[in-house]
Design a protein around this motif. Structure first.
Motif, PDB file in Angstrom:
ATOM      1  N   MET A   1      -0.453  -3.781  -0.899  1.00 31.81           N
ATOM      2  CA  MET A   1      -1.306  -2.852  -1.641  1.00 31.81           C
ATOM      3  C   MET A   1      -0.512  -1.600  -2.006  1.00 31.81           C
ATOM      4  N   THR A   2      -0.494  -1.256  -3.279  1.00 31.20           N
ATOM      5  CA  THR A   2       0.177  -0.042  -3.724  1.00 31.20           C
ATOM      6  C   THR A   2      -0.836   1.096  -3.770  1.00 31.20           C
ATOM      7  N   ILE A   3      -0.549   2.176  -3.067  1.00 29.85           N
ATOM      8  CA  ILE A   3      -1.479   3.291  -3.000  1.00 29.85           C
ATOM      9  C   ILE A   3      -0.932   4.442  -3.807  1.00 29.85           C
ATOM     10  N   ARG A   4      -1.616   4.801  -4.887  1.00 29.27           N
ATOM     11  CA  ARG A   4      -1.174   5.909  -5.730  1.00 29.27           C
ATOM     12  C   ARG A   4      -1.910   7.195  -5.345  1.00 29.27           C
ATOM     13  N   ASP A   5      -3.216   7.110  -5.187  1.00 35.37           N
ATOM     14  CA  ASP A   5      -4.025   8.270  -4.832  1.00 35.37           C
ATOM     15  C   ASP A   5      -5.356   7.759  -4.306  1.00 35.37           C
ATOM     16  N   ASP A   6      -6.309   8.665  -4.072  1.00 40.16           N
ATOM     17  CA  ASP A   6      -7.595   8.241  -3.514  1.00 40.16           C
ATOM     18  C   ASP A   6      -8.384   7.361  -4.476  1.00 40.16           C
ATOM     19  N   HIS A   7      -8.270   7.635  -5.773  1.00 43.24           N
ATOM     20  CA  HIS A   7      -8.964   6.802  -6.752  1.00 43.24           C
ATOM     21  C   HIS A   7      -8.441   5.363  -6.694  1.00 43.24           C
ATOM     22  N   ALA A   8      -7.125   5.240  -6.681  1.00 39.40           N
ATOM     23  CA  ALA A   8      -6.516   3.917  -6.621  1.00 39.40           C
ATOM     24  C   ALA A   8      -6.827   3.229  -5.296  1.00 39.40           C
ATOM     25  N   LEU A   9      -6.832   4.003  -4.214  1.00 40.27           N
ATOM     26  CA  LEU A   9      -7.131   3.412  -2.909  1.00 40.27           C
ATOM     27  C   LEU A   9      -8.549   2.859  -2.885  1.00 40.27           C
ATOM     28  N   ALA A  10      -9.514   3.622  -3.388  1.00 40.75           N
ATOM     29  CA  ALA A  10     -10.900   3.141  -3.426  1.00 40.75           C
ATOM     30  C   ALA A  10     -10.987   1.838  -4.215  1.00 40.75           C
ATOM     31  N   ASP A  12      -8.524  -0.325  -4.904  1.00 38.50           N
ATOM     32  CA  ASP A  12      -7.797  -1.389  -4.218  1.00 38.50           C
ATOM     33  C   ASP A  12      -8.607  -1.964  -3.056  1.00 38.50           C
ATOM     34  N   LEU A  13      -9.191  -1.073  -2.248  1.00 47.04           N
ATOM     35  CA  LEU A  13      -9.941  -1.540  -1.074  1.00 47.04           C
ATOM     36  C   LEU A  13     -11.194  -2.302  -1.476  1.00 47.04           C
ATOM     37  N   ALA A  14     -11.944  -1.777  -2.454  1.00 45.22           N
ATOM     38  CA  ALA A  14     -13.159  -2.466  -2.892  1.00 45.22           C
ATOM     39  C   ALA A  14     -12.820  -3.840  -3.458  1.00 45.22           C
ATOM     40  N   THR A  15     -11.765  -3.899  -4.253  1.00 45.28           N
ATOM     41  CA  THR A  15     -11.368  -5.172  -4.861  1.00 45.28           C
ATOM     42  C   THR A  15     -10.911  -6.163  -3.800  1.00 45.28           C
ATOM     43  N   GLU A  16     -10.094  -5.690  -2.860  1.00 45.34           N
ATOM     44  CA  GLU A  16      -9.595  -6.580  -1.806  1.00 45.34           C
ATOM     45  C   GLU A  16     -10.741  -7.101  -0.939  1.00 45.34           C
ATOM     46  N   GLY A 117     -14.238   6.960  -6.119  1.00 49.43           N
ATOM     47  CA  GLY A 117     -15.087   5.836  -5.758  1.00 49.43           C
ATOM     48  C   GLY A 117     -14.797   4.613  -6.595  1.00 49.43           C
ATOM     49  N   ALA A 118     -15.235   3.472  -6.071  1.00 46.83           N
ATOM     50  CA  ALA A 118     -15.086   2.214  -6.788  1.00 46.83           C
ATOM     51  C   ALA A 118     -16.198   1.265  -6.372  1.00 46.83           C
ATOM     52  N   VAL A 119     -16.657   0.488  -7.332  1.00 43.98           N
ATOM     53  CA  VAL A 119     -17.642  -0.566  -7.093  1.00 43.98           C
ATOM     54  C   VAL A 119     -17.028  -1.882  -7.548  1.00 43.98           C
ATOM     55  N   LEU A 128     -15.371  -1.352 -11.114  1.00 45.97           N
ATOM     56  CA  LEU A 128     -15.559  -0.097 -11.830  1.00 45.97           C
ATOM     57  C   LEU A 128     -15.055   1.028 -10.935  1.00 45.97           C
ATOM     58  N   THR A 129     -14.266   1.942 -11.500  1.00 44.52           N
ATOM     59  CA  THR A 129     -13.597   2.921 -10.659  1.00 44.52           C
ATOM     60  C   THR A 129     -13.494   4.285 -11.323  1.00 44.52           C
ATOM     61  N   THR A 130     -13.442   5.315 -10.495  1.00 44.88           N
ATOM     62  CA  THR A 130     -13.230   6.672 -10.999  1.00 44.88           C
ATOM     63  C   THR A 130     -11.821   6.867 -11.531  1.00 44.88           C
ATOM     64  N   ALA A 131     -10.911   5.962 -11.194  1.00 45.46           N
ATOM     65  CA  ALA A 131      -9.549   6.057 -11.725  1.00 45.46           C
ATOM     66  C   ALA A 131      -9.555   5.887 -13.237  1.00 45.46           C
ATOM     67  N   GLU A 132     -10.376   4.970 -13.718  1.00 42.47           N
ATOM     68  CA  GLU A 132     -10.537   4.721 -15.151  1.00 42.47           C
ATOM     69  C   GLU A 132     -12.027   4.503 -15.412  1.00 42.47           C
TER      70      GLU A 132
END
Length: 254
Positions: A1-10, A12-16, A117-119, A128-132
């Motif tokens: 898992m590549t962690i860029r920031d909190d948006h990406a982490l949310a 990545d974790l939700a997707t995984e 956040g991410a759903v 769906l994510t706050t990253a994009e």
């Protein structure tokens, strides 16, 4: 898992966690829905808790699947950063073959507000994510659609729909309902049947990042990381509809 920031982490974790839940579904099958729900809840909770403990060890976590003692830990209420997660939102739908309206929620609350956040909607193949943040669909006036519970739509929402000229669309989990507002399947979601912070934190974070309206049904702000995590009602809608929906709700509650 590549962690860029909190948006990406949310995200990545939700997707995984969602991909893991798809594997649990395939492995367990649908012969025993109760066992499938239990296996899914547990598997996603363990994955998220272990990942956050490893990747954000100084942060607190509020999870639906935590024990009551863990949820009421006073250190959470004084923390600057709290992850609010629902490892499996929509267990009923998860345990029904062919249904895709269930989700994984991962949100970050910081010093009074949701910041990431991410759903994940695993059976729909999207997150769906706050990253994009998704681009909100345009509202072209006229009759619109309100997402409601499949099994227990509040009676007042049926009256509200008649009052404002809307159709009701049954959808499973809260995350799937709010996501449907953001992707154009419906224009609003109204709920007053009782929920908790983990039911809405992640989808509300994404909705707010996308520019949607999100509030309590009386128009007040949604507050997270409270001592009591109950958050009984919510309104999420396209911005152009918020004032008329809030006015209709006020009329019905007079």
């Amino acid at each position: 898992m590549t962690i860029r920031d909190d948006h990406a982490l949310a995200a990545d974790l939700a997707t995984e966690a969602g991909e893991h839940l798809l594997r649990v579904r395939e492995r367990e099958g649908f012969g025993d829905p109760a066992a499938l729900r239990t296996a899914g809840d547990r598997a996603a909770h363990v994955l998220l808790m272990e990942s956050l403990a490893r990747l954000r060890p100084s942060d607190s976590v509020l999870s639906e699947e935590a024990t009551r003692e863990e949820r009421m830990d006073p250190r959470r209420q004084s923390a600057d950063r709290v992850w609010i997660v629902d490892p499996l939102d929509g267990t009923r739908e998860f345990s029904e073959e062919g249904r895709s309206d269930w989700a994984v929620h991962v949100a970050l609350w910081e010093r009074g507000r949701l910041t990431a956040g991410a759903v994940a909607l695993p059976a729909q193949g999207r997150t769906l994510t706050t990253a994009e943040p998704p681009k909100l669909p345009a509202y072209d006036k006229g009759r619109f659609r309100i997402a409601v519970s499949r099994t227990r739509p509040p009676e007042f929402v049926q009256k509200l729909a008649y009052l404002v000229g809307a159709d009701l669309v049954p959808i499973g989990s809260a995350g799937a309902k709010i996501s449907a507002v953001l992707t154009g399947e419906v224009e609003a979601y109204v709920h007053a049947g009782g929920q908790y912070e983990w039911d809405s934190a992640a989808p509300v974070a994404v909705a707010q990042a996308a520019g949607a309206h999100a509030s309590r049904i009386d128009g007040s702000e949604l507050a997270y990381n409270q001592a009591d995590p109950s958050l009984p009602d919510i309104l999420v809608s396209l911005p152009d509809l918020a004032s008329s929906l809030l006015a209709g709700i006020r009329d019905l509650h007079r």
